[in-house]
Design a protein around this motif. Structure first.
Motif, PDB file in Angstrom:
ATOM      1  N   ALA A  49      -3.651  11.344   3.608  1.00 16.28           N
ATOM      2  CA  ALA A  49      -4.685  10.376   4.781  1.00 16.28           C
ATOM      3  C   ALA A  49      -5.280   9.698   3.928  1.00 16.28           C
ATOM      4  N   ALA A  50      -6.455  10.714   4.220  1.00 13.37           N
ATOM      5  CA  ALA A  50      -7.838  10.480   2.881  1.00 13.37           C
ATOM      6  C   ALA A  50      -7.446   8.683   2.009  1.00 13.37           C
ATOM      7  N   LYS A  65       0.906  -0.908  -0.007  1.00 13.10           N
ATOM      8  CA  LYS A  65       0.536  -0.361  -0.077  1.00 13.10           C
ATOM      9  C   LYS A  65       0.783   1.069  -0.096  1.00 13.10           C
ATOM     10  N   ASP A 106      -4.877   6.718   1.640  1.00 16.66           N
ATOM     11  CA  ASP A 106      -4.475   5.934   2.727  1.00 16.66           C
ATOM     12  C   ASP A 106      -5.938   5.363   3.005  1.00 16.66           C
ATOM     13  N   GLU A 107      -6.469   6.032   3.859  1.00 15.58           N
ATOM     14  CA  GLU A 107      -7.738   4.987   4.777  1.00 15.58           C
ATOM     15  C   GLU A 107      -8.630   4.622   3.439  1.00 15.58           C
ATOM     16  N   ALA A 108      -8.175   5.227   2.560  1.00 16.52           N
ATOM     17  CA  ALA A 108      -9.831   4.450   1.594  1.00 16.52           C
ATOM     18  C   ALA A 108      -8.925   3.417   0.946  1.00 16.52           C
ATOM     19  N   THR A 151      -7.157   1.562   2.941  1.00 17.71           N
ATOM     20  CA  THR A 151      -6.878   0.300   3.508  1.00 17.71           C
ATOM     21  C   THR A 151      -7.828  -1.431   3.079  1.00 17.71           C
ATOM     22  N   GLN A 170     -11.822  11.644  -2.600  1.00 19.55           N
ATOM     23  CA  GLN A 170     -10.804  11.109  -1.322  1.00 19.55           C
ATOM     24  C   GLN A 170      -9.405  11.745  -1.457  1.00 19.55           C
TER      25      GLN A 170
END
Length: 124
Positions: free
Chosen positions: A48-49, A22, A51-53, A55, A44
């Protein structure tokens, strides 16, 4: 590994999924890059956004094949279209087999490498 040409991005995205890396995928994005997430098309914005999406995608996808179908450049901006095929397993262990057509808009950085500015995996 950064993209030396915008045409390199589809292969680098596939490689990130195929190696379950990732961070390698995140490294392809501009700090202010945007990832559009299916099915609702939510945007996103920022690493940071993104990355979260990514995951749950990296938890599920075990193999990716991405084939660039077209590319256009205008100075330091490029747009590529690609066909993609992702396979894996969902949280319940059921098979995932997804196909689509996506669009990536990338920008050339001062060092000559290219990063993703807009990534819309279903916006061909």
């Amino acid at each position: 590994m950064p993209a030396q040409r915008p045409e390199d991005l589809p292969g680098l995205i596939a490689e990130a999924f195929n190696t379950n890396d990732k961070q390698a995928m995140l490294d392809l994005y501009e700090p202010d890059g945007i990832l559009v997430t299916p099915p609702d098309g939510a945007q996103q914005a920022g690493l940071a956004a993104v990355d979260e999406a990514l995951t749950p995608m990296f938890a599920a996808i075990t193999a990716a094949e991405i084939t660039m179908t077209s590319a256009m450049r205008a100075g330091d901006i490029a747009m590529t279209h690609a066909d993609w095929h992702l396979v894996g397993k969902d949280e319940a262990g059921e098979p995932i087999d997804l196909r689509g057509k996506g669009t990536v808009v990338s920008r050339r950085r001062p060092d000559g490498t290219w990063r993703i500015l807009f990534d819309d995996p279903v916006g061909a």
